[in-house]
Motif scaffolding. Structure first.
Motif, PDB file in Angstrom:
ATOM      1  N   GLU A  98       5.083  -7.438   0.178  1.00  0.00           N
ATOM      2  CA  GLU A  98       3.615  -7.500   0.151  1.00  0.00           C
ATOM      3  C   GLU A  98       2.764  -6.571   1.024  1.00  0.00           C
ATOM      4  N   THR A  99       3.177  -6.825   2.459  1.00  0.00           N
ATOM      5  CA  THR A  99       2.674  -6.107   3.457  1.00  0.00           C
ATOM      6  C   THR A  99       3.112  -4.846   3.716  1.00  0.00           C
ATOM      7  N   ALA A 100       4.099  -4.423   2.917  1.00  0.00           N
ATOM      8  CA  ALA A 100       4.588  -2.946   3.461  1.00  0.00           C
ATOM      9  C   ALA A 100       3.389  -2.183   3.111  1.00  0.00           C
ATOM     10  N   GLU A 101       3.515  -0.893   4.059  1.00  0.00           N
ATOM     11  CA  GLU A 101       2.602   0.360   4.046  1.00  0.00           C
ATOM     12  C   GLU A 101       3.522   1.696   3.889  1.00  0.00           C
ATOM     13  N   GLY A 125       0.958 -13.105   7.812  1.00  0.00           N
ATOM     14  CA  GLY A 125       0.622 -11.902   8.120  1.00  0.00           C
ATOM     15  C   GLY A 125       1.317 -10.820   7.884  1.00  0.00           C
ATOM     16  N   LYS A 126       1.364  -9.691   8.525  1.00  0.00           N
ATOM     17  CA  LYS A 126       2.011  -8.411   8.560  1.00  0.00           C
ATOM     18  C   LYS A 126       3.550  -8.769   8.863  1.00  0.00           C
ATOM     19  N   ARG A 127       4.261  -8.845   7.892  1.00  0.00           N
ATOM     20  CA  ARG A 127       5.793  -9.023   8.104  1.00  0.00           C
ATOM     21  C   ARG A 127       6.785  -7.917   7.360  1.00  0.00           C
ATOM     22  N   HIS A 128       6.147  -6.835   6.746  1.00  0.00           N
ATOM     23  CA  HIS A 128       6.995  -5.736   6.079  1.00  0.00           C
ATOM     24  C   HIS A 128       6.790  -4.563   7.164  1.00  0.00           C
ATOM     25  N   THR A 167       6.061  -0.522   8.163  1.00  0.00           N
ATOM     26  CA  THR A 167       5.014   0.394   7.758  1.00  0.00           C
ATOM     27  C   THR A 167       5.815   1.966   7.861  1.00  0.00           C
ATOM     28  N   ARG A 182       0.828  -1.193  -0.048  1.00  0.00           N
ATOM     29  CA  ARG A 182       0.061   0.011  -0.103  1.00  0.00           C
ATOM     30  C   ARG A 182       0.957   1.156   0.128  1.00  0.00           C
ATOM     31  N   GLY A 226      10.956  -8.488   4.644  1.00  0.00           N
ATOM     32  CA  GLY A 226      10.758  -9.379   5.715  1.00  0.00           C
ATOM     33  C   GLY A 226      11.769  -9.980   6.572  1.00  0.00           C
ATOM     34  N   SER A 277       8.305  -6.367  10.728  1.00  0.00           N
ATOM     35  CA  SER A 277       6.924  -5.547  10.651  1.00  0.00           C
ATOM     36  C   SER A 277       7.141  -4.527  11.629  1.00  0.00           C
TER      37      SER A 277
END
Length: 229
Positions: free
Chosen positions: A90-93, A114-117, A119, A73, A108, A135
Motif C-alpha cells: 500500500e505505501t510503496a512508492e 504508516g509508511k511500511r513499504h 520507496t 504510487r 512490509g 520502509s
C-alpha cells in the motif's frame, strides 16, 4: 493518466525485445494490464472510494496474478516483465523508468502503521524473485539481483545481491535503464575463491618452513654426531 499509459507502452517497447507491436502489448501483456488497472484503482483510492479501488485491484490480481495495492504510487515508464507473483504494498512508492520481474515483492516487515513499504528511485531494475522489505529507500540507478532479500537502504548507483542483500558494486550514475542484470557478481563465490588462494599461499609457506626446519634439524644432527666422534 492517459499520458502515463502512453509512457508505459513506450517503456515496454524499449525494454522488451520480444515485442512485435503495440497491439500485442495491449492484448497480451499482463504487466501492462496490471499497470492500467492499478492507475484506475489509484484514481479512485485518492478520491477515497476505497472499496471501489480494492475491487478493481482484486479483479486485476485475478486476471494478471499481479497484486498491486491501489494506494501504491507508481511513476511513469513502469514495466513489469512476465509479472506472475509480483506483490506491491500500500505505501510503496516507485519512481520513473523502473523495471521489475516476476516474483518481486515490495512488502512490509510486520504490522507497523504508516509508511511500511519501500520507496524505489528512478531507473531501477529489480530481478526475479527479489524481496525488498520495510520502509527503506532504494536509490536511483540501482540493480537488485534475482532472489535477493533487501532490508537496508541502498544508495544510488549500486548493485545489490544476496540474502540479506549486500552492495557488491557501485557504478556511475546513468539515465537509461540497464537491463543487463544477469551478469552480477557472486559475493559468496568471490569470498570462497579468495579463501582458497590464501589457503594455497599458507600451504606453500608452511611447506617452505617445514623444509627449512628439516634442513636445520639434519645439520644439527650432523654437528652432534661430529662432536660425539
Amino acid at each position: 493518466m492517459l499520458e502515463r499509459l502512453r509512457r508505459d507502452l513506450a517503456a515496454i517497447k524499449e525494454r522488451d525485445p520480444a515485442v512485435k507491436s503495440t497491439l500485442e502489448i495491449i492484448l497480451c501483456y499482463p504487466g501492462f494490464h496490471a499497470v492500467v488497472l492499478h492507475r484506475l484503482a489509484h484514481f479512485f483510492y485518492r478520491r477515497r472510494f476505497f472499496l471501489v479501488a480494492r475491487i478493481i485491484s482484486h479483479i486485476s490480481r485475478f486476471l494478471t496474478q499481479i497484486e498491486i495495492h491501489p494506494g501504491a504510487r507508481i511513476g511513469e515508464g513502469f514495466f513489469i516483465d512476465h509479472g506472475a507473483g509480483v506483490v506491491i504494498g500500500e505505501t510503496a512508492e516507485i519512481g520513473d523508468n523502473v523495471t521489475i520481474y516476476q516474483g518481486v515483492t515490495l512488502g512490509g516487515t510486520g504490522k507497523e502503521k504508516g509508511k511500511r513499504h519501500p520507496t524505489v528511485g528512478n531507473n531501477v531494475v529489480i530481478g526475479a524473485g527479489a524481496k525488498i522489505l520495510g520502509s527503506i529507500a532504494i536509490g536511483d540507478n540501482v540493480k537488485v539481483g534475482a532472489g535477493s532479500v533487501v532490508i537496508d537502504p541502498i544508495p544510488s548507483g549500486c548493485t545489490v545481491v544476496g540474502v540479506p542483500g549486500r552492495v557488491v558494486r557501485g557504478r556511475a550514475r546513468r539515465e537509461e535503464v540497464d537491463l543487463e542484470h544477469g551478469n552480477l557478481p557472486d559475493p559468496v563465490a568471490e569470498v570462497l575463491s579468495r579463501l582458497r588462494r590464501e589457503i594455497e599461499q599458507l600451504t606453500a609457506r608452511v611447506a617452505t618452513l617445514e623444509a627449512k626446519l628439516a634442513e636445520v634439524t639434519r645439520e644439527a644432527e650432523r654437528r652432534a654426531a661430529s662432536n660425539a666422534g
